[in-house]
Design a protein around this motif. Sequence first.
Motif, mmCIF file in Angstrom:
data_model
loop_
_atom_site.group_PDB
_atom_site.id
_atom_site.type_symbol
_atom_site.label_atom_id
_atom_site.label_comp_id
_atom_site.label_asym_id
_atom_site.label_seq_id
_atom_site.Cartn_x
_atom_site.Cartn_y
_atom_site.Cartn_z
ATOM 1 N N ALA A 20 15.142 -18.524 15.584
ATOM 2 C CA ALA A 20 14.086 -18.954 16.738
ATOM 3 C C ALA A 20 14.644 -20.233 17.494
ATOM 4 N N GLY A 21 15.907 -20.723 16.988
ATOM 5 C CA GLY A 21 16.471 -21.708 17.712
ATOM 6 C C GLY A 21 16.045 -23.161 17.241
ATOM 7 N N ILE A 22 15.678 -23.157 16.207
ATOM 8 C CA ILE A 22 15.343 -24.878 15.778
ATOM 9 C C ILE A 22 16.557 -25.406 15.284
ATOM 10 N N SER A 23 16.660 -26.571 15.788
ATOM 11 C CA SER A 23 17.956 -27.233 15.343
ATOM 12 C C SER A 23 18.046 -27.694 13.893
ATOM 13 N N TYR A 24 19.092 -28.156 13.529
ATOM 14 C CA TYR A 24 19.020 -28.249 12.094
ATOM 15 C C TYR A 24 18.525 -29.818 11.992
ATOM 16 N N ASN A 25 18.979 -30.718 12.792
ATOM 17 C CA ASN A 25 18.363 -32.057 13.022
ATOM 18 C C ASN A 25 16.984 -32.208 12.646
ATOM 19 N N ASN A 26 16.188 -31.208 13.329
ATOM 20 C CA ASN A 26 14.839 -31.153 12.995
ATOM 21 C C ASN A 26 14.191 -30.446 11.741
ATOM 22 N N PHE A 27 14.810 -30.231 11.181
ATOM 23 C CA PHE A 27 14.515 -29.389 9.884
ATOM 24 C C PHE A 27 14.802 -29.755 8.539
ATOM 25 N N TYR A 28 13.643 -29.932 7.841
ATOM 26 C CA TYR A 28 13.550 -30.345 6.487
ATOM 27 C C TYR A 28 13.189 -29.233 5.739
ATOM 28 N N SER A 29 13.798 -29.220 4.405
ATOM 29 C CA SER A 29 13.285 -28.094 3.567
ATOM 30 C C SER A 29 13.468 -28.979 1.984
ATOM 31 N N PHE A 30 12.104 -28.618 1.391
ATOM 32 C CA PHE A 30 12.116 -28.801 0.018
ATOM 33 C C PHE A 30 12.524 -27.903 -0.585
ATOM 34 N N SER A 31 13.630 -28.260 -1.401
ATOM 35 C CA SER A 31 14.450 -27.152 -2.103
ATOM 36 C C SER A 31 14.851 -27.246 -3.235
#
Lengths: 288, 366
Positions: B241-252
């Motif tokens: 969907a074009g979400i930039s990595y910089n704005n993307f956090y993941s509990f992993s």
Amino acid sequence: MEYLINLAILFGIYSMLALSLNMLIGMSGLVSLAQAAFYGIGAYATAIGMTTFGLGFFTTIILGIVVNAILAFVVGKILARFQGDYYAIVSAGLSIIVFSILQNWKTVTHGPLGIFGIGKPAIGSYTFYSNTAFLGLVVIFTIVLYALYQWINHSSFGRVLKALREDEKLAQSMGYKTKHFKSVIFVLSASLSGIAGAFFASYIAFIDPSSFQLKEGIFLFTIIIVGGLSSARGSVVGALILISLPEVLRFIGLPYETAAQLQQMIYGAMLLLMMIFKPQGLFGKYRM
Amino acid sequence: MKKLILSLCVILTLTACKDEKKNVAQADTRPVVKLGAILPLTGSQAPMGEAAKAGMQKALKENTNPNQHYDYQLVFEDNQAKLPSMPTIANKMVMQDNIDVLGTITTAMARVIAPISDQKEKVLYAFSIEQEKYQRFGKYAFTQGTSIEALSDKFVESFAKNNQDNISIFVENIGVLGPLTSYLKTKLNEKGINHKINEFNPGETDFRIAIEKTKADGYTNFGVFAFPPERNIIMKQLLEAGISYNNFYSFSLDMDYVAENYDGIKTITYNCGTEDFVESIQKEYNIDSTYGSAEFYDFVSMMIEAYEALYKEGQKPTAEEIVSYIHNKKEFPCMSGQCVVHSNGFIINDPILRIYTNNKWKTIEE
């Protein structure tokens, strides 16, 4: 010994479930995958009743039966309109809905965190703390359900169900209101599986929705297919095989690096062999 | 019936072919301490079980030698993450395998076997992500992990520190992640961060409509609190969907997947050991260690230390003595530095924030 007692308790609980499901599928030919949902409702009735409201175990069994009966009555009216594969699909839908409710109605069911600290059954001042005593109670209820199965099987009601299973149109032409019969056996089967749920909750002392998913319904279906449809003995033997086989495989001394995977492969292969050589199940009187 | 007998014969034949390795190990004359664990080694949660198993194996290899008082052995049983079989397996391990200590991997599994650990007087260990405020699972129980609340705090702090706003978070309604939603909402409100939480159930696979709707509502930052496979599906669909990595956090948890697919991504995780530890587990066992290898490594190390310290000629220490030893010592060296054992048996690890670049991760904040 303790290990065998635990195994026997689990076998008893699954025998009750298999008997209740075989009443529906074996006797009347209605393939339901919703049994895990009713099993779960029975378990949650006991868990919530005992931990939140301080009710006794036997009171919560009745509660579970009543809740299941009401739900099954309503859903049974809808299900009675369907036949064959459609019946199975709609009942699977019910199983998914109930799982979703158990998972999301957090104020009541505690959602995925589950409920722990579920007590043991008690009669007067005697509490069934020991597993041996608990097993005794499970055996009594399993025998009662077995007897009930046999009684229904040989009753005129049971004969109508079998007629419905063989040819619904023919049964209708004989003047039987088949929808009514389908609804009654569905309510009965659902209510009885609630008893197994109550025993499961008390035995394991902790429940969460993961134990009552659709795959559990499929597992129960497998039990009665392996044991044999329309047979009380088949239900019990099916439960015995599917519950004890994985345990037997723990003792065959496979190298521990791969034991778990090999056990699953052997388990699967044995079920396949059984289905190839005995497709109607071990004691089946009816083949789908 | 003939087929049933035939099947039983197959089992008996297999029994006759059983592994002889155990007999070789028994040539050692030292008393044996068996560390048992019930883990999901097959089925959907197998990565967790395999990671825990690898951690235990590594700890045994690195913390034992022939000069010790006891000969330590590991015993594993698979439960496929099914709760109903837990009491039966636990009893089998206690009565048949004569294990001295019992371990398992989730809160639910630990709660099911805690009464058996109490009754049979066996130390119980579990990898769990609850807070220290909760009740002890059992008389002899220890649990280790990073609480979900601490993970949430780290997540919110990280956003606040970077002055990021308008965040949409996907939360899977599973296990301890379930009650996270309300906790996250409170924290985000406290920091004045505009947010939207999208809860979903395990098994859901299509999040595209929810993502588009959220984007249309003006949310530019995304977070994911979920377990694989759903977590991976959301991440893929968010990136599509074009979400930039910089704005993307993941509990992993499973970092390998993240490292391979999402260069530059930030993740908040449990403290899963040093970079060397994670790499060595990967190299030696070909397993992603981040599902609990470090915790189970700590568990075995802690038990070995306690057994050696409490050694008495001809008598193994009781569960009560081990519990008391651990509580008296209170602090243990562990994979997350120094672990503190709380009075209720909880060992709490702090969460960490990591960034993945060029298939490698580095810690941004402890």
